[in-house]
Design a protein around this motif. Structure first.
Motif, PDB file in Angstrom:
ATOM      1  N   ILE A 160     -10.698 -52.451 -28.201  1.00 24.72           N
ATOM      2  CA  ILE A 160     -12.068 -52.042 -28.100  1.00 24.72           C
ATOM      3  C   ILE A 160     -13.037 -52.410 -28.684  1.00 24.72           C
ATOM      4  O   ILE A 160     -12.944 -52.184 -30.035  1.00 24.72           O
ATOM      5  N   SER A 161     -14.294 -53.094 -28.351  1.00 22.34           N
ATOM      6  CA  SER A 161     -15.084 -53.824 -29.210  1.00 22.34           C
ATOM      7  C   SER A 161     -16.474 -53.611 -28.485  1.00 22.34           C
ATOM      8  O   SER A 161     -16.501 -52.780 -27.712  1.00 22.34           O
ATOM      9  N   ARG A 162     -17.336 -54.227 -29.029  1.00 22.07           N
ATOM     10  CA  ARG A 162     -18.690 -54.290 -28.437  1.00 22.07           C
ATOM     11  C   ARG A 162     -18.722 -54.545 -26.808  1.00 22.07           C
ATOM     12  O   ARG A 162     -19.222 -53.940 -26.137  1.00 22.07           O
ATOM     13  N   SER A 163     -18.120 -55.515 -26.390  1.00 20.86           N
ATOM     14  CA  SER A 163     -17.854 -56.144 -25.037  1.00 20.86           C
ATOM     15  C   SER A 163     -17.401 -54.880 -24.081  1.00 20.86           C
ATOM     16  O   SER A 163     -17.630 -55.085 -22.708  1.00 20.86           O
ATOM     17  N   ASN A 164     -16.310 -53.970 -24.723  1.00 22.66           N
ATOM     18  CA  ASN A 164     -15.901 -53.271 -23.632  1.00 22.66           C
ATOM     19  C   ASN A 164     -15.808 -51.673 -24.206  1.00 22.66           C
ATOM     20  O   ASN A 164     -15.077 -50.854 -23.560  1.00 22.66           O
ATOM     21  N   TYR A 165     -16.847 -51.312 -25.010  1.00 20.05           N
ATOM     22  CA  TYR A 165     -16.885 -49.907 -25.491  1.00 20.05           C
ATOM     23  C   TYR A 165     -17.440 -49.044 -24.539  1.00 20.05           C
ATOM     24  O   TYR A 165     -16.895 -47.860 -24.452  1.00 20.05           O
ATOM     25  N   ILE A 166     -18.377 -49.441 -24.113  1.00 17.30           N
ATOM     26  CA  ILE A 166     -19.054 -48.633 -22.790  1.00 17.30           C
ATOM     27  C   ILE A 166     -17.738 -48.247 -21.530  1.00 17.30           C
ATOM     28  O   ILE A 166     -17.897 -47.084 -21.226  1.00 17.30           O
ATOM     29  N   PRO A 167     -17.248 -49.256 -21.206  1.00 19.16           N
ATOM     30  CA  PRO A 167     -16.027 -49.014 -19.997  1.00 19.16           C
ATOM     31  C   PRO A 167     -14.960 -48.170 -20.661  1.00 19.16           C
ATOM     32  O   PRO A 167     -14.666 -47.119 -20.014  1.00 19.16           O
ATOM     33  N   PHE A 168     -14.688 -48.194 -22.087  1.00 23.07           N
ATOM     34  CA  PHE A 168     -13.780 -47.519 -22.512  1.00 23.07           C
ATOM     35  C   PHE A 168     -14.200 -46.095 -22.524  1.00 23.07           C
ATOM     36  O   PHE A 168     -13.620 -45.034 -22.138  1.00 23.07           O
ATOM     37  N   LEU A 169     -15.461 -45.809 -22.906  1.00 23.34           N
ATOM     38  CA  LEU A 169     -16.032 -44.309 -22.916  1.00 23.34           C
ATOM     39  C   LEU A 169     -16.203 -44.028 -21.720  1.00 23.34           C
ATOM     40  O   LEU A 169     -15.695 -42.607 -21.155  1.00 23.34           O
ATOM     41  N   THR A 170     -16.508 -44.719 -20.523  1.00 24.78           N
ATOM     42  CA  THR A 170     -16.678 -44.154 -19.287  1.00 24.78           C
ATOM     43  C   THR A 170     -14.997 -43.988 -18.521  1.00 24.78           C
ATOM     44  O   THR A 170     -14.826 -42.785 -17.978  1.00 24.78           O
ATOM     45  N   LEU A 171     -14.180 -44.551 -19.089  1.00 25.61           N
ATOM     46  CA  LEU A 171     -12.716 -44.316 -18.837  1.00 25.61           C
ATOM     47  C   LEU A 171     -12.369 -42.804 -19.274  1.00 25.61           C
ATOM     48  O   LEU A 171     -11.641 -42.144 -18.670  1.00 25.61           O
ATOM     49  N   LEU A 198     -10.296 -37.062 -27.462  1.00 20.29           N
ATOM     50  CA  LEU A 198     -10.661 -38.471 -27.797  1.00 20.29           C
ATOM     51  C   LEU A 198     -12.182 -38.557 -27.362  1.00 20.29           C
ATOM     52  O   LEU A 198     -12.784 -39.464 -28.152  1.00 20.29           O
ATOM     53  N   LEU A 199     -12.856 -38.215 -26.401  1.00 22.42           N
ATOM     54  CA  LEU A 199     -14.063 -38.322 -26.032  1.00 22.42           C
ATOM     55  C   LEU A 199     -14.821 -37.691 -27.189  1.00 22.42           C
ATOM     56  O   LEU A 199     -15.942 -38.164 -27.723  1.00 22.42           O
ATOM     57  N   ILE A 200     -14.599 -36.364 -27.670  1.00 30.38           N
ATOM     58  CA  ILE A 200     -15.323 -35.640 -28.782  1.00 30.38           C
ATOM     59  C   ILE A 200     -15.309 -36.629 -30.002  1.00 30.38           C
ATOM     60  O   ILE A 200     -16.355 -36.967 -30.720  1.00 30.38           O
ATOM     61  N   PHE A 201     -13.981 -37.148 -30.277  1.00 36.14           N
ATOM     62  CA  PHE A 201     -14.018 -37.881 -31.405  1.00 36.14           C
ATOM     63  C   PHE A 201     -14.783 -39.198 -31.483  1.00 36.14           C
ATOM     64  O   PHE A 201     -15.616 -39.516 -32.452  1.00 36.14           O
ATOM     65  N   HIS A 202     -15.020 -39.729 -30.333  1.00 39.79           N
ATOM     66  CA  HIS A 202     -15.894 -40.976 -29.929  1.00 39.79           C
ATOM     67  C   HIS A 202     -17.183 -40.680 -29.975  1.00 39.79           C
ATOM     68  O   HIS A 202     -18.161 -41.519 -30.415  1.00 39.79           O
ATOM     69  N   ILE A 203     -17.672 -39.210 -29.651  1.00 35.92           N
ATOM     70  CA  ILE A 203     -19.133 -38.788 -29.670  1.00 35.92           C
ATOM     71  C   ILE A 203     -19.412 -38.890 -31.055  1.00 35.92           C
ATOM     72  O   ILE A 203     -20.469 -39.227 -31.629  1.00 35.92           O
ATOM     73  N   HIS A 204     -18.621 -38.371 -31.904  1.00 32.87           N
ATOM     74  CA  HIS A 204     -18.628 -38.151 -33.381  1.00 32.87           C
ATOM     75  C   HIS A 204     -18.702 -39.384 -34.184  1.00 32.87           C
ATOM     76  O   HIS A 204     -19.769 -39.542 -34.890  1.00 32.87           O
ATOM     77  N   LEU A 205     -17.967 -40.491 -33.682  1.00 37.53           N
ATOM     78  CA  LEU A 205     -18.196 -41.885 -34.193  1.00 37.53           C
ATOM     79  C   LEU A 205     -19.484 -42.212 -33.787  1.00 37.53           C
ATOM     80  O   LEU A 205     -20.062 -43.072 -34.750  1.00 37.53           O
ATOM     81  N   LEU A 206     -19.923 -42.114 -32.590  1.00 39.85           N
ATOM     82  CA  LEU A 206     -21.023 -42.717 -32.136  1.00 39.85           C
ATOM     83  C   LEU A 206     -22.206 -42.191 -33.040  1.00 39.85           C
ATOM     84  O   LEU A 206     -23.325 -42.897 -33.593  1.00 39.85           O
ATOM     85  N   SER A 207     -22.461 -41.011 -33.326  1.00 39.10           N
ATOM     86  CA  SER A 207     -23.230 -40.108 -34.095  1.00 39.10           C
ATOM     87  C   SER A 207     -23.605 -40.371 -35.640  1.00 39.10           C
ATOM     88  O   SER A 207     -24.350 -40.413 -36.154  1.00 39.10           O
ATOM     89  N   THR A 228     -13.868 -46.666 -35.304  1.00 39.27           N
ATOM     90  CA  THR A 228     -12.301 -46.082 -35.563  1.00 39.27           C
ATOM     91  C   THR A 228     -11.859 -46.451 -36.783  1.00 39.27           C
ATOM     92  O   THR A 228     -11.421 -45.659 -37.796  1.00 39.27           O
ATOM     93  N   TYR A 229     -11.755 -47.776 -37.154  1.00 40.64           N
ATOM     94  CA  TYR A 229     -11.292 -48.203 -38.366  1.00 40.64           C
ATOM     95  C   TYR A 229     -11.811 -47.834 -39.624  1.00 40.64           C
ATOM     96  O   TYR A 229     -11.208 -47.362 -40.602  1.00 40.64           O
ATOM     97  N   THR A 230     -13.070 -47.789 -39.662  1.00 38.62           N
ATOM     98  CA  THR A 230     -13.831 -47.312 -40.732  1.00 38.62           C
ATOM     99  C   THR A 230     -13.665 -46.051 -41.015  1.00 38.62           C
ATOM    100  O   THR A 230     -13.584 -45.425 -42.224  1.00 38.62           O
ATOM    101  N   TYR A 231     -13.842 -45.242 -39.815  1.00 40.04           N
ATOM    102  CA  TYR A 231     -13.300 -43.628 -39.913  1.00 40.04           C
ATOM    103  C   TYR A 231     -12.085 -43.543 -40.872  1.00 40.04           C
ATOM    104  O   TYR A 231     -11.704 -42.586 -41.690  1.00 40.04           O
ATOM    105  N   LEU A 232     -11.071 -44.180 -40.193  1.00 42.07           N
ATOM    106  CA  LEU A 232      -9.783 -44.061 -40.768  1.00 42.07           C
ATOM    107  C   LEU A 232      -9.608 -44.299 -42.229  1.00 42.07           C
ATOM    108  O   LEU A 232      -9.103 -43.750 -42.969  1.00 42.07           O
TER     109      LEU A 232
END
Length: 179
Positions: free
Chosen positions: A41-52, A114-123, A128-132
């Protein structure tokens, strides 16, 4: 850059090339490798990942609500449609719906977290790697093998998230919104 990658800001978080060991390639804005999807999951597919992820949340909410409707308001109609000679009250069907609802709630909670975690990361601007890595630093004793750190500060990034204005990360130029 893909059309989805263009939707993300041109900050270091999304433009820095990072090594993905699973695919043995550098990717712009690498967030994490998803073992469930078997893709980085990177810049090129992060939006589709969040959409999924959002679609997964919605699917399991709808699935759970439909099951609850079948078990309550629609039960009489569904029992009359699914009753068999050896199961006139359709207990087998009801059991299947209950098990489906239980599984839907469990899987749905996973998608919600998963969605809440990624919203937190975006904020916070973390990947994910940096957070861990930062969480590992927080849990590591101050005098661990990698060298001591200040006891009053867990890490520069954590201080930035907590709002310590005296911290400036090299990649942000002091702008907490650029992380």
């Amino acid at each position: 850059d893909t059309c989805f990658g263009a939707m993300l800001p041109d900050t270091k978080r999304w433009t820095e090339m990072k090594w993905c060991r699973e695919h043995k390639v550098k990717l712009a804005g690498l967030d994490h490798f998803c073992v469930w999807l078997n893709v980085s999951i990177s810049r090129s597919n992060y939006i589709p990942f969040l959409t999924l992820t959002v679609c997964g949340v919605l699917q399991y909410i709808i699935q759970t609500l439909t099951g609850l409707l079948v078990l309550t308001l629609w039960q009489k109609d569904m029992v009359s449609r699914t009753a068999l000679s050896n199961d006139p009250h359709a207990y087998t069907y009801i059991l299947a719906v209950v098990l489906n609802c239980a599984a839907s709630v469990g899987i749905g909670f996973g998608f919600v977290m998963l969605l809440i975690f990624h919203i937190h990361l975006l904020s916070t601007g973390f990947s994910t790697y940096t957070y861990l890595i930062e969480q590992r630093k927080l849990l590591r004793p101050a005098n661990a093998a990698r060298g001591p750190r200040s006891k009053d500060q867990a890490s520069d990034r954590q201080a930035l998230v907590n709002g310590d204005k005296g911290i400036e990360l090299p990649e942000t130029g002091g702008d907490p919104n650029a992380v």
